[in-house]
Design a protein around this motif. Structure first.
Motif, mmCIF file in Angstrom:
data_model
loop_
_atom_site.group_PDB
_atom_site.id
_atom_site.type_symbol
_atom_site.label_atom_id
_atom_site.label_comp_id
_atom_site.label_asym_id
_atom_site.label_seq_id
_atom_site.Cartn_x
_atom_site.Cartn_y
_atom_site.Cartn_z
ATOM 1 N N THR A 104 0.791 -1.163 0.103
ATOM 2 C CA THR A 104 0.101 -0.127 -0.045
ATOM 3 C C THR A 104 0.753 1.053 0.000
ATOM 4 O O THR A 104 2.190 1.135 0.011
ATOM 5 C CB THR A 104 -0.948 0.059 1.179
ATOM 6 N N TYR A 105 0.177 2.566 0.016
ATOM 7 C CA TYR A 105 0.947 3.530 -0.431
ATOM 8 C C TYR A 105 0.524 4.611 0.712
ATOM 9 O O TYR A 105 -0.714 4.401 1.279
ATOM 10 C CB TYR A 105 0.744 4.345 -1.672
ATOM 11 N N ARG A 109 0.017 2.940 4.303
ATOM 12 C CA ARG A 109 1.233 1.931 4.458
ATOM 13 C C ARG A 109 1.777 2.294 5.712
ATOM 14 O O ARG A 109 2.312 1.540 6.545
ATOM 15 C CB ARG A 109 2.301 2.465 3.342
ATOM 16 N N LYS A 174 4.845 6.603 -2.456
ATOM 17 C CA LYS A 174 3.925 7.026 -3.314
ATOM 18 C C LYS A 174 3.673 6.116 -4.311
ATOM 19 O O LYS A 174 4.466 5.164 -4.592
ATOM 20 C CB LYS A 174 4.284 8.379 -3.993
ATOM 21 N N ALA A 175 2.563 6.146 -4.925
ATOM 22 C CA ALA A 175 1.954 4.892 -5.823
ATOM 23 C C ALA A 175 2.845 5.348 -7.010
ATOM 24 O O ALA A 175 3.261 6.282 -7.459
ATOM 25 C CB ALA A 175 0.455 5.156 -6.288
ATOM 26 N N ALA A 179 0.022 3.697 -11.700
ATOM 27 C CA ALA A 179 -0.851 2.766 -11.103
ATOM 28 C C ALA A 179 -1.949 3.598 -10.250
ATOM 29 O O ALA A 179 -2.233 4.852 -10.138
ATOM 30 C CB ALA A 179 -0.054 2.465 -9.796
ATOM 31 N N ASP A 180 -3.113 2.947 -10.111
ATOM 32 C CA ASP A 180 -4.180 3.355 -9.651
ATOM 33 C C ASP A 180 -3.996 3.420 -8.267
ATOM 34 O O ASP A 180 -3.863 2.424 -7.125
ATOM 35 C CB ASP A 180 -5.339 2.503 -9.806
ATOM 36 N N PRO A 181 -4.097 4.799 -7.624
ATOM 37 C CA PRO A 181 -3.803 4.931 -5.981
ATOM 38 C C PRO A 181 -4.920 4.316 -5.293
ATOM 39 O O PRO A 181 -4.787 3.788 -4.163
ATOM 40 C CB PRO A 181 -3.687 6.404 -5.750
ATOM 41 N N GLY A 184 -4.487 0.782 -3.847
ATOM 42 C CA GLY A 184 -3.383 0.610 -2.697
ATOM 43 C C GLY A 184 -4.440 0.641 -1.707
ATOM 44 O O GLY A 184 -4.234 0.133 -0.852
#
Length: 194
Positions: A104-105, A109, A174-175, A179-181, A184
């Motif tokens: 995860t971001y 995270r 950070k993503a 990428a689709d945040p 995450g």
């Protein structure tokens, strides 16, 4: 003998884990697999009893007792988490279950890392308590320097884990570009019961 038992407990942990997951997902016997997985704590109780018996029989407190205490602390702090993590991955790989949440971001995270720190805190507390009990048990009859040194090791591990968690809080990951945040965040929400 205690070192051999520590090794046997570690090997036994992975053997029971593999057997339990194989029974659950490959043999289609989930209840028997769960019963095998529930035998895991018996290994740790055996190790604890062996450490106490060794000290009671006049064994010199040493690194092997410290290692046993840290192993037991790890089991208390991370044992259930490790079993659930591996169970999710086995369900995905062997039984076509949903893909376990990934990395995860951002804030999610950081929260995850602080939860890991809390597990490390629980494990360190158990290890510190066991080591202090060993110091009090042998008293002035033996040199307890090795047990006290392992207490410092437990505190160092706790400090390192806190630094890792703090870095994720101060400098959130950070993503990656493209990428689709939200993925995450969804992964973090799916893994909240960890």
């Amino acid at each position: 003998m205690l070192v051999a038992l520590i090794i046997a407990c570690e090997v036994g942990f992975w053997v029971l884990l593999a057997a339990g997951l194989a029974l659950r997902y490959l043999a289609g016997m989930p209840r028997l697999g769960a019963a095998v997985l529930l035998c895991e704590p018996l290994l740790e109780l055996t190790l604890l009893a062996a450490s106490v018996v060794d000290l009671a029989n006049g064994g010199e407190p040493g690194w092997r007792h410290g290692l046993a205490a840290l192993y037991l602390g790890y089991t208390v702090g991370y044992g259930r988490y490790t079993l659930k993590w591996l169970d999710r991955h086995a369900a995905h790989r062997l039984a076509g279950g949903p893909k376990p949440p990934g990395a995860t971001y951002g804030r999610e995270r950081a929260v995850h890392e602080w939860k890991l720190w809390a597990r490390t805190l629980a494990g360190a507390a158990v290890a510190l308590a066991l080591l202090q009990a060993g110091v009090w048990y042998v008293g002035d009859a033996a040199d307890t320097g090795a047990l006290r040194a392992w207490q410092l090791v437990a505190l160092r591990v706790l400090g390192i884990q806190a630094l890792i968690a703090a870095t994720y809080s101060i400098w959130p990951r950070k993503a990656p570009a493209g990428a689709d945040p939200a993925a995450g965040e969804a992964g973090a929400l799916a893994g909240k019961d960890r």
